[in-house]
Design an enzyme around this catalytic site. Structure first.
Site, PDB file in Angstrom:
ATOM      1  N   SER A   1       0.815  -1.279   0.028  1.00  0.00           N
ATOM      2  CA  SER A   1      -0.126  -0.381   0.087  1.00  0.00           C
ATOM      3  C   SER A   1       0.924   0.730   0.150  1.00  0.00           C
ATOM      4  O   SER A   1       0.586   2.090   0.041  1.00  0.00           O
ATOM      5  CB  SER A   1      -0.890  -0.065   1.373  1.00  0.00           C
ATOM      6  OG  SER A   1      -0.167   0.052   2.532  1.00  0.00           O
TER       7      SER A   1
ATOM      8  N   LYS B   1       0.394   4.792   6.750  1.00  0.00           N
ATOM      9  CA  LYS B   1      -0.029   5.343   5.546  1.00  0.00           C
ATOM     10  C   LYS B   1       0.566   6.995   6.204  1.00  0.00           C
ATOM     11  O   LYS B   1       1.138   7.238   7.030  1.00  0.00           O
ATOM     12  CB  LYS B   1      -1.826   5.068   5.566  1.00  0.00           C
ATOM     13  CG  LYS B   1      -2.237   4.292   6.302  1.00  0.00           C
ATOM     14  CD  LYS B   1      -2.251   3.195   4.648  1.00  0.00           C
ATOM     15  CE  LYS B   1      -2.704   2.161   4.682  1.00  0.00           C
ATOM     16  NZ  LYS B   1      -3.094   1.212   3.244  1.00  0.00           N
TER      17      LYS B   1
END
Length: 230
Positions: free
Chosen positions: A75, A118
């Site tokens: 990701s 993230k």
């Protein structure tokens, strides 16, 4: 889950020298037979003592200062890759709030036993809009909004318009590999109390060693200002 981290502790032992009693005529030193011999400490006692000291040092460091993590998943490609070893700074966010563009590690809101990594995109008070693969931020300081310049994004396919209004202590986070990321677009805002810390150091592989890896300056002065999404 983060791996266990056992720092090596080097202990130096120093010999203790006691002054011996001698006679003034340089005769041999004698010991009173009635004086008991000094009791020697069992080696295991030393091991236990230093183990306790190590625990007292390591636990506070891991709980409040820094913690190691290994990246798993795609990701955050191409900023981070699976197998990279990171040190996460847990202290800074006790003193300052997370900033836009910083890479953070946090507990996944839907399963706090899991840790995600993230990038912070939206901050408390922001309105985050996504349209035609572009992200626009509006807030009190920028009522007309500004579009983020994100050179670190690997891929982001156009999708239906999306908008999220952030309240106090709420953050909007996304992976750099937008098409392969489970993030705030899927499971909602990130509460501040779930943030563990920011990515402070990349230790492995050695060729990728870096302080504040992936950090980006996303202040309004470094992005293009716009009132519409393209």
């Amino acid at each position: 889950m983060p791996p266990y981290f056992f720092p090596s502790i080097l202990v130096a032992r120093m010999s203790l020298f006691k002054k011996k009693n001698t006679t003034s005529d340089a005769s041999s030193v004698v010991t009173d037979a009635a004086t008991p011999l000094e009791k020697q400490e069992h080696p295991l006692t030393e091991i236990v003592r230093f183990s306790i000291i190590a625990i007292l040092i390591v636990i506070p460091v891991r709980m409040f200062i820094a913690q190691p993590f290994i990246v798993s998943g795609a990701s955050m490609d191409d900023t981070f890759h699976s197998g990279e070893y990171l040190i996460v700074d847990q202290l800074s966010y006790h003193l300052n709030n997370p900033d836009r563009g910083e890479v953070v590690v946090f507990r996944y809101p839907r399963d706090p036993s899991k840790f995600f990594i993230k990038r912070v995109i939206g901050m408390p008070g922001d309105t985050v809009s996504i349209e035609n693969a572009q992200v626009t931020i509006r807030n009190e300081a920028n009522p007309d909004g500004f579009t983020l310049d994100e050179p670190y994004v690997k891929s982001m396919q156009p999708a239906p318009r999306f908008e999220e209004v952030l309240g106090d202590r709420e953050y909007f986070v996304m992976g750099d590999n937008r098409d392969q990321s489970s993030d705030s677009r899927a499971w909602g805002v990130l509460q501040e109390e779930r943030i563990v810390g920011r990515a402070y150091m990349r230790l492995f592989p050695p060729s990728e060693f870096e302080f504040l890896p992936g950090a980006a300056d996303m202040s309004p002065g470094n992005e293009s200002t716009t009132t519409t999404s393209q």
